[in-house]
Design a protein around this motif. Structure first.
Motif, mmCIF file in Angstrom:
data_model
loop_
_atom_site.group_PDB
_atom_site.id
_atom_site.type_symbol
_atom_site.label_atom_id
_atom_site.label_comp_id
_atom_site.label_asym_id
_atom_site.label_seq_id
_atom_site.Cartn_x
_atom_site.Cartn_y
_atom_site.Cartn_z
ATOM 1 N N THR A 1 -49.262 -7.783 -8.384
ATOM 2 C CA THR A 1 -50.181 -7.153 -9.338
ATOM 3 C C THR A 1 -50.005 -7.816 -10.698
ATOM 4 O O THR A 1 -48.878 -8.092 -11.106
ATOM 5 C CB THR A 1 -49.873 -5.653 -9.466
ATOM 6 O OG1 THR A 1 -49.880 -5.089 -8.170
ATOM 7 C CG2 THR A 1 -50.894 -4.963 -10.348
ATOM 8 N N ASP B 1 -45.540 -1.476 -8.904
ATOM 9 C CA ASP B 1 -46.840 -1.754 -8.299
ATOM 10 C C ASP B 1 -46.665 -2.601 -7.049
ATOM 11 O O ASP B 1 -45.559 -3.009 -6.714
ATOM 12 C CB ASP B 1 -47.729 -2.514 -9.290
ATOM 13 C CG ASP B 1 -48.189 -1.606 -10.407
ATOM 14 O OD1 ASP B 1 -48.445 -0.432 -10.124
ATOM 15 O OD2 ASP B 1 -48.260 -2.085 -11.558
ATOM 16 N N VAL B 2 -47.782 -2.876 -6.385
ATOM 17 C CA VAL B 2 -47.743 -3.740 -5.219
ATOM 18 C C VAL B 2 -47.446 -5.167 -5.667
ATOM 19 O O VAL B 2 -47.804 -5.569 -6.772
ATOM 20 C CB VAL B 2 -49.091 -3.694 -4.484
ATOM 21 C CG1 VAL B 2 -49.068 -4.603 -3.283
ATOM 22 C CG2 VAL B 2 -49.402 -2.284 -4.055
ATOM 23 N N PHE B 3 -46.766 -5.912 -4.793
ATOM 24 C CA PHE B 3 -46.421 -7.296 -5.075
ATOM 25 C C PHE B 3 -47.621 -8.070 -5.611
ATOM 26 O O PHE B 3 -48.729 -7.951 -5.102
ATOM 27 C CB PHE B 3 -45.940 -7.936 -3.775
ATOM 28 C CG PHE B 3 -45.363 -9.301 -3.953
ATOM 29 C CD1 PHE B 3 -44.108 -9.462 -4.500
ATOM 30 C CD2 PHE B 3 -46.085 -10.411 -3.576
ATOM 31 C CE1 PHE B 3 -43.572 -10.714 -4.657
ATOM 32 C CE2 PHE B 3 -45.547 -11.671 -3.737
ATOM 33 C CZ PHE B 3 -44.296 -11.816 -4.275
#
Lengths: 125, 490
Positions: A81, A77-79
């Motif tokens: 999350t 996931d994006v940093f």
């Protein structure tokens, strides 16, 4: 007073995600515990009684907060999350642990360290 | 990937705090970290140049609710220049700053500063921008006071006070805008400003923003704090500030002007043009009357910032491209002149032109190192300052802004005058009798200054390709729809 404040600060830290409280308040309480101790017994004795320096405590806090973003990267996931793990689910002692809590632990340590650093150097003057 | 320019300085800062007593490790690690930062910024720039604007939503919270990071060409150009300046300062520092300051947390603080600067370049959220400003300013407060000499404390009190005032304006403006529109995401805000009809307090909010940023980038009439404080810390720190801090204010101003100035465009353009003209001319005149090298250069920061605002205020693709090119040139050349001034100090123990002289005869190499960036600032071809000014003036004529263009040309002459003044006094004049004993100049400082001077020359020689990138960046800036679409989709 000191052990009680430390335990209380941990409680405030843990309940912080969904209820009033959190890393910042908890950190202030932890810092206050040691500042009270320093007011009673002096800065030197306080610094001897703790095994870390406030600067290192702040840096550890920053590091923990930084690392709390990494599991999300590993999960793709994006940093930053939020990733959660629940222990003892559906029992009376449900324990939810996750990266937002880890981030809060980082804030907790950084705030406490910074507060001690500032207050100790003012009190030493 | 986009988050790396923020995370890397944070990680470096933490590591450097833990190891703050090991001097050699600090020096090596800082240098390696800044080199890595430059590599990352370069890959980002290339990536954005081929694939267009990149955005990420922190923590997967979608825009406009979460915090957006957005990298466009302008941001990545600024990132690259900043990290390159940081490399040079890291090479320069070990030989210039005394050991006591270096172990008192100089290196971690520099990375704190870099983290704030990079964050401010990349964020797409106004409140987050404010937070990055605070990160950057807090580090700079400590850096400017580090070491605690009486002069430094005098300078830092002024600096801290004025920065707090600017922050108050900044937060009030955010409050007003948020109250009006209910959003803090810059793209969302820009979209709402373009589609909603009735927004009564937007101009007052923007004016508060303008005051905040103009204090930070030292525009007329808020420039007085800069020459009162910038010359006090060791010159390596001043060079870092000159190369990065004031330029963040300019960067934000370009960003805000492009996104948010929708109503009363004519008023804002005229207003900024007047401010730019006054900033340029007053800065350069104050500089001409000074005798301390650092003060002359500090006043020149102000005057040069005026040029950038001029390019912004004309707001055609060409003029904005020129302003971006000029900003890059200024970050390099200005830092370089400060570093060369530091060499003069190492050599002869003074910054005061009255006590300097004869350096051309004794140290010709050092003279060349000063000559390159100084002539670049003054605008002599083929150095980048010439191209920067040339494109700006060309942009001004194309847009029919004759008055400001005339002012810009005149100010250029004055700049040449005061650079020649430093040259004459410090390098050509006969050595004064009571000149202090010559000190040693360390290798690191020489290498750093030479490296930066080489970069300045390269920027001038490759003005064509660089200008092409700046042009593409200016295209993005002048058509904010691209920015909005990159964040919000459709």
């Amino acid at each position: 007073m000191r052990p009680m404040l430390v335990i209380l600060s941990l409680v405030v830290l843990y309940r912080g995600h969904n209820e009033p409280g959190g890393g910042f308040i908890g950190g202030l309480m932890l810092g206050a515990a040691y500042i009270l101790y320093a007011m009673a017994f002096g800065v030197n004795k306080t610094q001897k009684s703790i095994f870390f320096s406030p600067v290192n405590l702040t840096a550890t806090g920053l590091l923990v907060a930084l690392l709390s973003g990494v599991p999300a990267l590993l999960a793709g996931d994006v940093f930053m999350t939020g990733e959660w793990v629940t222990f003892f689910a559906y029992s009376a002692f449900e324990l939810k642990l996750g990266t937002p809590l880890l981030f809060d632990v980082g804030v907790y340590l950084a705030v406490a360290g910074m507060l001690m650093l500032v207050m100790f150097s003012i009190m030493e003057e | 990937m986009l988050i790396a320019p923020i995370l890397l300085p944070l990680l470096s800062m933490v590591i450097l705090i833990f190891t703050r007593r090991w001097l050699v490790f600090q020096q090596t690690f800082s240098l390696l970290a800044t080199i890595m930062l430059t590599v990352i910024s370069l890959t980002l720039l290339l990536d954005i140049n081929t694939n267009g604007i990149i955005t990420i939503q922190m923590g997967s919270w979608p825009a406009p609710y979460g915090i957006t990071l957005i990298g466009d060409l302008l941001a990545s150009i600024m990132l690259l220049t900043t990290s390159f300046v940081a490399i040079v300062v890291m090479i320069y520092s070990p030989g210039f700053i005394d050991r006591e300051r270096q172990t008192a947390g100089y290196y971690p603080l520099v990375f704190g500063l870099l983290m704030g600067v990079n964050g401010a370049f990349l964020t797409g959220d106004i409140f987050n921008l404010y937070v990055w400003y605070e990160v950057m300013l807090t580090s700079s407060f400590v850096l400017i006071a580090l070491g605690g000499s009486a002069e430094q404390l005098r300078g830092s009190v002024k600096y801290v006070t004025i920065s707090f005032v600017a922050s108050i304006f900044f937060v009030s403006a955010i409050g007003i805008i948020y109250g009006q529109t209910g959003t803090l995401n810059m793209a969302d805000l820009a979209y709402k400003m373009r589609t909603w009809d009735d927004m009564p307090y937007i101009n007052s909010g923007l004016m508060l923003f303008f005051i905040a940023f103009s204090i930070k980038s030292a525009l007329f009439p808020f420039f007085f704090w800069l020459p009162a404080s910038y010359h006090t810390p060791p010159v390596a720190i001043t060079a870092l500030f000159a190369g990065t801090l004031t330029k963040v204010g300019i960067y934000t101003m370009i960003r805000f002007f492009s996104l948010f100035v929708v109503q009363d465009v004519v008023f804002w353009k005229t207003f900024l043009l007047v401010i730019a003209g006054l900033t340029m001319s007053i800065g350069v005149m104050m500089a001409a009357s000074q005798f301390d090298i650092r003060k002359i250069l500090s006043f020149h920061i102000i005057s040069q910032v005026g040029y950038m605002v001029m390019g912004l205020a004309i707001f055609t693709v060409n003029s904005v491209a020129a302003a971006i090119y000029f900003t890059v040139h200024n970050m390099l050349s200005k830092t370089n002149t400060f570093l060369a001034g530091g060499l003069v100090y190492q050599r002869s123990g003074s910054y005061d032109l009255k006590y300097l002289g004869g350096l051309y005869k004794t140290m010709p190499f050092l003279a060349i190192l000063f000559f390159v960036p100084a002539m670049s600032l003054a605008g002599i071809p083929p150095l980048p300052g010439f191209f920067g000014k040339f494109f700006l003036i060309k942009g001004g004529f194309e847009a029919g802004q004759y008055v400001i263009t005339a002012v810009a040309i005149l100010v250029g002459l004055f700049t040449l005058f005061s650079m020649i003044k430093i040259w004459n006094e410090a390098y050509w004049k006969k050595e004064p009798d009571d000149m202090p004993e010559p000190g040693p100049v360390s290798k690191g400082t020489l290498v750093a200054t030479a490296l930066l001077a080489a970069a300045v020359v390269a920027l001038g020689v490759f003005a064509g390709p660089v200008m092409e990138v700046c042009h593409a960046a200016a295209l993005q800036v002048t058509s904010p729809e691209v920015y909005i679409e990159a964040v919000l989709g459709n």
